[in-house]
Design an enzyme around this catalytic site. Sequence first.
Site, PDB file in Angstrom:
ATOM      1  N   GLU A 331       0.867  -1.203   0.000  1.00 53.48           N
ATOM      2  CA  GLU A 331       0.000   0.000   0.000  1.00 53.48           C
ATOM      3  C   GLU A 331       0.890   1.235   0.000  1.00 53.48           C
ATOM      4  OE1 GLU A 331      -2.095  -0.726   3.677  1.00 53.48           O
ATOM      5  OE2 GLU A 331      -3.566  -2.017   2.700  1.00 53.48           O
ATOM      6  N   CYS A 427     -10.045   0.877   8.589  1.00 61.08           N
ATOM      7  CA  CYS A 427      -9.449   2.183   8.870  1.00 61.08           C
ATOM      8  C   CYS A 427     -10.118   3.296   8.085  1.00 61.08           C
ATOM      9  CB  CYS A 427      -7.956   2.146   8.570  1.00 61.08           C
ATOM     10  SG  CYS A 427      -7.554   1.466   6.953  1.00 61.08           S
TER      11      CYS A 427
END
Lengths: 657, 657
Positions: A331, A427
């Site tokens: 990521e 998240c």
Amino acid sequence: MPIKTASELQTTNVEITADFWRRYRELVVKEVLPYQWQVMNDQANISISVDPQNNGQDKNSHAVANLKIAAGQMTGHHYGFPFQDTDVYKWLEAAAYSFNYHPNADLRTITDNLVDLIADAQDDDGYLSTYFQIDAPERKFKWLQQSHELYTMGHYIEAGVAYYQATGNHKALAIATRMADCIDRNFGLTDGKIPGYDGHPEIELALARLYEVTQDQKYLDLAHYFLTQRGQNPDFFDQQIAKDGDSDDRDIIPGMREPDLTYFLAAEPIKDQKVPQGHAVRVVYLCTGMAYVARYTGDQDLLAACHRFWDDLVKRQMYVTGSIGATTSGEALTYDYDLPNDTMYGETCAAVGMAFFARQMLHLDAKAEYADVLEKELFNGALSGMSLDGKHFFYVNPLEADPKASRLNPGKSHVLTHRADWFGCACCPANLARLITSVDQYLYTVTDQQTILSHQFIANRATFNNGVEIDQTNHFPWAGDIHYTVTVPQGLTTKLGLRIPGWSPNFTLKVNGKDVDPTVDHGFVYLTLTADTTIDLTLDMTVKFMQANNRVSADYGQVAVQRGPIVYAAEEADNPAPLWQYRVDPSVAPTYQYDKKLLNGVGIVTVAATKPASDASDAPLYQPLQLANDMATKLKLIPYYAWANRENGQMRVWFHR
Amino acid sequence: MPIKTASELQTTNVEITADFWRRYRELVVKEVLPYQWQVMNDQANISISVDPQNNGQDKNSHAVANLKIAAGQMTGHHYGFPFQDTDVYKWLEAAAYSFNYHPNADLRTITDNLVDLIADAQDDDGYLSTYFQIDAPERKFKWLQQSHELYTMGHYIEAGVAYYQATGNHKALAIATRMADCIDRNFGLTDGKIPGYDGHPEIELALARLYEVTQDQKYLDLAHYFLTQRGQNPDFFDQQIAKDGDSDDRDIIPGMREPDLTYFLAAEPIKDQKVPQGHAVRVVYLCTGMAYVARYTGDQDLLAACHRFWDDLVKRQMYVTGSIGATTSGEALTYDYDLPNDTMYGETCAAVGMAFFARQMLHLDAKAEYADVLEKELFNGALSGMSLDGKHFFYVNPLEADPKASRLNPGKSHVLTHRADWFGCACCPANLARLITSVDQYLYTVTDQQTILSHQFIANRATFNNGVEIDQTNHFPWAGDIHYTVTVPQGLTTKLGLRIPGWSPNFTLKVNGKDVDPTVDHGFVYLTLTADTTIDLTLDMTVKFMQANNRVSADYGQVAVQRGPIVYAAEEADNPAPLWQYRVDPSVAPTYQYDKKLLNGVGIVTVAATKPASDASDAPLYQPLQLANDMATKLKLIPYYAWANRENGQMRVWFHR
């Protein structure tokens, strides 16, 4: 460079009056918060995507249950990620902000009770991370590379500060200070403390917020310690792991030992890092903490790193939508000008974190470029993370998407073309929710020269502690006529800085009805006011064809379309696929029309284009170049943030020309 | 459709006289074979790339040692992949073919001894797979999903047949028949036999070759069984694994249980598979076996599948270079028209396998499209797998490469921009070597109408068992003047088919010096010859700008450059980077020049182009579209197969225009 301290002049209240943002803020109150509360209590009948790639499904969050087990109210094991607690904290923080514009007694009862639960879950010494409390108490603070303990507590500290500020609940703040004290006792370079730091930055910015509200220097020092110690001993994580027993079955998050130290921004001290590398969300959380702490400590190395990292992120690693993170692998950021549109990551959390970073940079320097990026995130890369109904969320925000490619090319399987119900690693939804409910805090920055910077065009009524009131009205982002009515108490002289956005170098300004031709200083026009004043700022809302720097191979020879801060996208719902076959003609002026019925009301841009007259299904795979047999057509564009709210299909931001 | 059987008319000898190919064939004898022999005997001081991604290095192959251990000549454990034996077999096969043009007594001693070693390693029942013999005898034939046992033995059978045909060594053939008999005793639908097949196709085509040389129907039946049984019980692999004990630590190749059945082409029977999917090399090996067996059995389902798979591969899933395999994930095909140039796989073995498949398809139908693809592989996608010095090899053959991207974007880390010394999974180098040493077998196909198809322009002298001799001379691929001198025995009438390649619809033909204007039938011109004849075929060697089908998003609006069968590439060694900034101007005629000093002698193409006048390093990342400030330049192109033989740098096949 002068170091800013908390100035005497302060904003006392900001009421958002913009329809655009009021709708989103009410959506969070009416949909997102109740929905997420159900999810966290395992009462929602939904599919939770186990990972951003949407592989596998889960029905349970268990986030509140983990706290109840830690508090002794339930028995059982911890479930979910070791940082599952942060879902609850970010939710609490988002709820806290919402009370400012939407008082809600029922929700307040829930949140007060939640604070009580969290207090009960907290250990006597202030420690709180339910994963370790429930299932691995002997491993506390022993695998910081992947434990997320300080990350988790940092998120509580942010929530506790926000909740205290919104409601006056002292217990919420006390939990935070006890946590911070626990961390302070355990971390540092003296007295047998742990000479380390968390694998995921967050505690740094959280401690800075705690310092702001408590004015306790200890918390600022601790935040500064974490920033300066990071990367000083590159072997720290490995040494901890070796001591605790290095084996696969001791991993706290399976596979988490694989990334190298650049992923964690821990390969070298921050002051020595030339460019930000690694996991994009870690980067922006760390940058936010750096800028926050630099403001209060004046640390020149941190200040220099803030500017260095900002420049690289914004000038060489950012998508036109404000997204960052060019690869799904880790990521992560990759390298300067590497900005593929179809295999990218662009995590919602990273865009939200860029807004945090930009807000802090505005405190360091009164430069409109920071507010430009903040606005870019608010209207594009961050906002795209949530559906218009507030019930579906993106983790990954691509600039080019094709359902077939996502389904059949494994290199694009992480790119969803429809938002998911929820994520096992949740998240993003709560991060975006807390940004939206607190967006009133992002409109003004007061400088240490006692100047009010009004840098966003989100309509609002604001009051300041010197008696100044500003009423900004507009129909932004659809219209560029910005009106300010400033009330100045008799006898007061106040200085107001108005942002001229980077996308509108042409503008007109009238003060009390008279044209003025002011100097623009780092993107701000400054007015000194001694009496009530009306200001009319007219921005250039011409539709612009945008090009990328020639060094960006992915966008070479292509154009994107932008109007004001809004980046546009073509969807298959409006334009017959395949979208890559359209060639936009920038020589023809685009048309713009506001459509109040479409996608909750959006401005539509239509551009002239050509595409092949036939789909050439019978043409050979390769043949000598033929004279083009293109036909004239049009391409209908919608704001990027609103894509994927209709039928599943292709989407594209950059177009051939 | 008439079913072909072995025709009476046969090629008796083909001597390659083409300089281009003689150099490669001598290179294999002088460099590749000795080098690989050293590697397999652990005598080469080299770095072996542990995987195609070049992660990690190894010093050992251990391939010959494994055989020695199985033969009782050494002690120790097996080392390397479970199919490590195939390195030896493919090497032996390549060596066998080389004796035909390069008799070599020293090498012959080595290969004869190697055959003896293999015979000693073979179990009494004919079984031979050293991994299982040495370290897991109780697991023979029990995990076919990943054991590669039939794949391994299939490669020996190919080698044994080739060695017997080249040298008359009966022992080499006897090993093969004993293997095949062992497999026949163990596999099938009757008498408690295993109702399964190997996870990796190969045995099917190998058994067909064994049938050709032995004329033993049993081997053809067994090959047919493997093809028709495949996918009939989709649970076969899982059932075997469950029976043997399903756990990570029982994996024969770690992680190999992860791919789904489409990877193995075993999700459904071949006759029901609409398009080829999965691991690209498995696909082409299976296709080769299908076409081989269909030729001898006339199975209509198999014939239909051959045509269906061919069409999809060639018309919708093939790169302009002949490479296949759009994703590194599973080294696999993805979906129709999905042909990304920078994240692709394009394994050398898959290109070699396409040549195998094309050769078999020519036996089924006298259509030049099969020969076109065969030629495309020989001169582009397969040949690029080896460096000009014969000592370095590509596993992945990209159409766009950038060393920086390969180093810093994990999604491109599998794309090497320089060839590796050797691979832990060394399938590609030996596969290419055996194709090159046997290329004389790929030039003619004799149809069941007793017609000689001369379908390649590789200069050669060929003799046939009816007394016909063909002497083809040319300077192909650099020149398109193809001369044939055909000697026809008195009283004989023979039919000759000359291929008109798809890239040269314009051609001229002279027979005995006189222009003729023949009909082209499926890409062939047919001449009936009753006496000695000279033929002059002149092909169109104009440089062509090529376009891809509009459905290929990766190539949309771009052009590739081709001359004859040769696809061209730009390298940073000749053209200042970045290469993506060049816009080719197809309206200007390219120039062509043969450079005998460059890259062992290559034809160079130069095309007119423009590129930005400055590198815009100070330009913003995004800005409103500016009027182009491009400057005229040229782009120098070299044949694709020859890239990455100079300094490491960018390479590109498709160019903006």
